[in-house]
Scaffold this motif. Structure first.
Motif, short mmCIF file in Angstrom:
data_model
loop_
_atom_site.label_atom_id
_atom_site.label_comp_id
_atom_site.label_asym_id
_atom_site.label_seq_id
_atom_site.Cartn_x
_atom_site.Cartn_y
_atom_site.Cartn_z
N ALA A 36 0.86 -0.99 -0.22
CA ALA A 36 0.15 0.31 -0.08
C ALA A 36 0.79 1.36 -0.31
CB ALA A 36 -0.80 -0.05 1.17
N LEU A 37 2.46 0.93 0.28
CA LEU A 37 2.90 2.08 0.65
C LEU A 37 3.88 2.32 0.26
CD1 LEU A 37 2.64 2.04 4.67
CD2 LEU A 37 1.52 3.85 3.16
N LEU A 38 4.46 1.95 -1.31
CA LEU A 38 5.17 1.63 -2.13
C LEU A 38 5.76 2.67 -2.86
CD1 LEU A 38 5.40 -2.13 -3.48
CD2 LEU A 38 7.87 -0.37 -2.56
N ILE A 39 4.23 3.44 -3.66
CA ILE A 39 4.25 4.85 -4.09
C ILE A 39 4.54 5.47 -3.67
CG2 ILE A 39 2.27 5.79 -6.30
CD1 ILE A 39 2.00 3.03 -6.99
N PRO A 40 3.06 5.74 -2.58
CA PRO A 40 3.61 7.32 -1.62
C PRO A 40 4.72 7.42 -0.74
CG PRO A 40 1.33 5.79 -0.68
CD PRO A 40 2.29 4.78 -1.92
N PHE A 41 5.20 6.00 -0.87
CA PHE A 41 7.12 6.16 -0.54
C PHE A 41 8.19 6.81 -0.99
CE2 PHE A 41 5.95 4.02 4.53
CZ PHE A 41 6.10 5.97 4.60
N GLY A 42 7.84 6.22 -2.54
CA GLY A 42 8.53 6.68 -4.30
C GLY A 42 8.44 7.92 -3.85
N THR A 43 7.07 8.31 -4.11
CA THR A 43 7.28 9.95 -4.88
C THR A 43 7.49 10.98 -3.38
OG1 THR A 43 4.67 8.58 -5.44
CG2 THR A 43 5.12 11.84 -4.62
N LEU A 44 7.33 10.60 -2.27
CA LEU A 44 7.96 10.95 -1.65
C LEU A 44 9.52 11.21 -1.06
CD1 LEU A 44 7.28 12.51 2.02
CD2 LEU A 44 7.61 10.83 2.88
N GLY A 45 10.46 10.18 -1.48
CA GLY A 45 11.57 9.99 -1.61
C GLY A 45 12.39 10.94 -3.10
N MET A 86 9.95 2.00 2.15
CA MET A 86 10.77 3.80 1.99
C MET A 86 12.09 2.79 1.35
SD MET A 86 10.47 5.04 5.89
CE MET A 86 9.00 5.10 6.49
N VAL A 87 12.45 1.19 1.66
CA VAL A 87 13.49 1.18 1.27
C VAL A 87 13.50 0.93 -0.64
CG1 VAL A 87 15.22 -1.21 1.17
CG2 VAL A 87 14.26 -0.05 3.50
N LEU A 88 12.91 -0.54 -0.37
CA LEU A 88 12.69 -0.46 -2.02
C LEU A 88 12.61 0.44 -3.14
CD1 LEU A 88 12.66 -2.98 -3.70
CD2 LEU A 88 10.35 -3.19 -3.69
N PRO A 89 11.90 1.03 -2.99
CA PRO A 89 11.93 2.83 -3.59
C PRO A 89 13.16 3.26 -4.11
CG PRO A 89 10.30 2.69 -2.90
CD PRO A 89 10.59 1.59 -2.15
N ALA A 90 13.61 3.16 -2.83
CA ALA A 90 14.62 4.11 -2.50
C ALA A 90 15.42 3.64 -3.53
CB ALA A 90 14.87 4.06 -1.13
N THR A 91 16.23 2.18 -2.96
CA THR A 91 17.04 1.13 -3.43
C THR A 91 16.77 1.63 -4.85
OG1 THR A 91 16.01 -0.42 -3.36
CG2 THR A 91 17.63 -0.07 -1.74
N MET A 92 15.98 0.99 -6.00
CA MET A 92 15.54 1.65 -7.48
C MET A 92 16.07 3.05 -7.87
SD MET A 92 12.08 -0.60 -7.76
CE MET A 92 12.53 -0.33 -9.09
N SER A 93 15.64 4.08 -7.01
CA SER A 93 16.04 5.45 -7.79
C SER A 93 17.70 6.32 -7.14
CB SER A 93 14.96 6.51 -6.86
OG SER A 93 13.19 6.02 -6.65
N LEU A 94 17.38 5.06 -5.98
CA LEU A 94 18.95 6.25 -6.08
C LEU A 94 19.78 4.97 -7.07
CD1 LEU A 94 19.58 5.29 -2.63
CD2 LEU A 94 19.80 7.51 -3.88
#
Length: 534
Positions: free
Chosen positions: A59-68, A113-121
């Motif tokens: 549920a939080l992957l997309i919101p946290f990806g945008t927040l990152g 928080m971790v998964l989308p942050a790793t992909m984006s980094l």
């Protein structure tokens, strides 16, 4: 400017961070029977130990990806690892089912928080050939941890305690946090406008109500009330169960989310979900396929350890060793991709992978008996693993093939969310099938043996509520040995039914893959600004 060596050390830190959330999921699959036995939790709570993490994560992957993109991706990664580590401590110290489930919810927040942050980094730090290598390393780590997790979990649970399945996250989490500050550069996207709070709430309500209904439906009643829940101190007063109301809430929330996101997009405001990308056939169909494949995968990994430990009498370490056959098949399939690339298109490899998964799961359903050899089971899991490796290696490629490069980040987050929602539904649906069939089949068997209704109901409730953990105890005593044998047969029948259900969803995924069609390029022209700071 950071050196090349520092960038690759940063990739190592990123890889360890993503491995934490992968290992944790696979370890818990093996640990569930020990947790049930130690904390005396019900079968529904056992499902929620898995679901709480997966549901919140999805549920939080997309919101946290945008927040990152707005807040800083390194900052999001460090915060996520810190939350995950603290939650792991709480999980390891849990003394009750509700406490463990709450800790798993917190782990889900950190993991999201971790998964989308790793992909984006990785996307922001590496360019050209280095980026391809970096993503290959990232993907290989995920696959490797899927293999290491069951073995590591089995060893820890057999020689120490299930609590160390969570405790092992702590030193690695601390190491990632320290390394991140020295090896990873901060990066932000060019996202502007207000954060979509309403969209976030609608996504959480939709996913939460749907999965809650699937898990609790057999307890609450699918239509009429079997068990009246207490909400804010008030018992449910209606003859109609809470379950259909939850399904209605999920449907309305989903419709409301889609309508709200479309309105924001028309107004030129930022959105959580790129609704317009679903007009691209390969993107829309690919996300459906990704969700269905994940549904079968996580569901099977939930039910098989329960059956192996409670029917075959395997230890957690033995169970983990058998499950490694799946990961070995996946590894080999990943190595086959290079050789097949010139002969089969990515869509063709995806379809071949799903077909092999379907065969593997059907073999599991057909071959399960109370005296099944581990070699036979490992063979079926190996076939399934081959399919999983082929499908997983190509699904992202197929989903993103027609998406404009400028939208690939948001599209990747959407695809990850589809897979996680599929995982959550897989555990919910296959778990519901498992325990529902177990209850009905055991009741019929005991009635056929002439067991009186009161005693039969007690045995059925004990076996079902313990998620099968009561079976070895029943078999161990001469007075209840026959009851234990019948319960083992029923759990075997129920596990086969869950496997057939998973195969059905994989069959639907194979049919859905037909809609992927031939590649085409989208014409959307969207630019994205990136800022990177030391």
């Amino acid at each position: 400017m950071r050196t090349t060596r520092t960038r690759w050390l940063g990739l190592a830190a990123i890889s360890v961070a993503v491995s934490l959330i992968i290992v944790d999921s696979t370890i818990v699959n093996v640990a569930i029977p020990s947790i049930v036995d130690d904390l005396q939790i019900s079968s529904t709570q056992a499902q929620w130990v898995q679901e709480a993490y997966t549901l919140v994560f999805a549920a939080l992957l997309i919101p946290f990806g945008t927040l990152g993109d707005r807040w800083g991706r390194r900052r999001l990664l460090v915060t996520g690892v810190a939350v995950f580590t603290l939650a792991s401590i709480a999980a390891g110290l849990s003394v009750s089912g509700p406490m463990l489930i709450a800790a798993r919810v917190a782990q889900g927040v950190g993991g999201a928080m971790v998964l989308p942050a790793t992909m984006s980094l990785i996307n922001a730090t590496f360019r050209g050939k280095d980026r391809s290598i970096a993503f290959a390393v990232w993907g290989s780590v995920i696959g490797g941890m899927a293999a290491v997790g069951p073995l590591l979990g089995g060893w820890l649970i057999t020689d120490a305690s299930w609590r160390w399945a969570f405790g092992i996250n702590v030193p690695f989490g601390i190491a990632v946090i320290v390394a991140a500050f020295f090896t990873i550069r901060e990066s932000r996207g060019g996202t502007s406008g207000r954060f979509d709070i309403v969209g976030t709430l609608l996504v959480v309500v939709a996913a939460g109500s749907l999965v809650f209904a699937l898990i609790e439906g057999r307890t609450l009643g699918w239509w009429t009330t079997n068990h009246a829940p207490t909400i804010a101190g008030v018992a449910w007063p209606f003859a109609v169960s809470l379950t259909p109301f939850l399904f209605l809430i999920a449907a309305l929330s989903t419709a409301g989310f889609i309508a709200f996101e479309r309105r924001r997009a028309r107004a030129g405001r930022s959105t959580l979900l790129p609704i317009e990308l679903f007009s691209i056939r390969s993107f829309a169909a690919g996300n459906v396929v990704a969700a269905l494949v994940s549904l079968g995968e996580l569901g099977i990994l939930f039910v098989l350890p329960l059956w192996m430990q409670n029917v075959l009498g395997y230890s957690a370490l033995q169970t983990g060793s058998v499950l490694v056959a799946l990961a070995i098949g996946s590894f080999l399939a990943t190595g086959m991709v290079g050789g097949l690339r010139n002969r089969i298109s990515p869509t063709g490899m995806l379809r071949l992978g799903i077909a092999l998964e379907l065969v593997g799961v059907l073999l599991i359903g057909l071959l399960l008996t109370t005296g099944l050899s581990w070699v036979v089971l490992a063979g079926a899991l190996f076939v399934y693993g081959l399919g999983l490796g082929l499908a997983s290696s190509q699904v992202t490629n197929v989903v993103l093939r027609d998406v404009p490069v400028e939208r690939s980040g948001q599209a990747s987050g959407t695809q990850s969310t589809a897979r996680q929602i599929g995982s959550a539904l897989g555990i919910a649906i296959l778990g519901t099938v498992l325990f529902g069939v177990l209850s009905i089949d055991l009741g019929h068997r005991l009635a056929g043996d002439g067991i009186d209704d009161a005693r039969a109901e007690k045995v059925v409730a004990t076996v079902t509520d313990s998620a099968g953990a009561a079976i070895p105890g029943l078999q161990a005593h001469p007075a209840t040995h026959a009851l234990g044998q019948q319960a083992a047969q029923s759990l075997t029948t129920a596990t086969s039914a869950a496997a057939y259900t998973g195969a059905g969803f994989l069959g639907i995924a194979l049919l859905a893959s037909i809609a992927l069609g031939a590649p085409r390029r989208a014409s959307t022209d969207i630019t994205t600004k990136e800022t990177i700071s030391s």
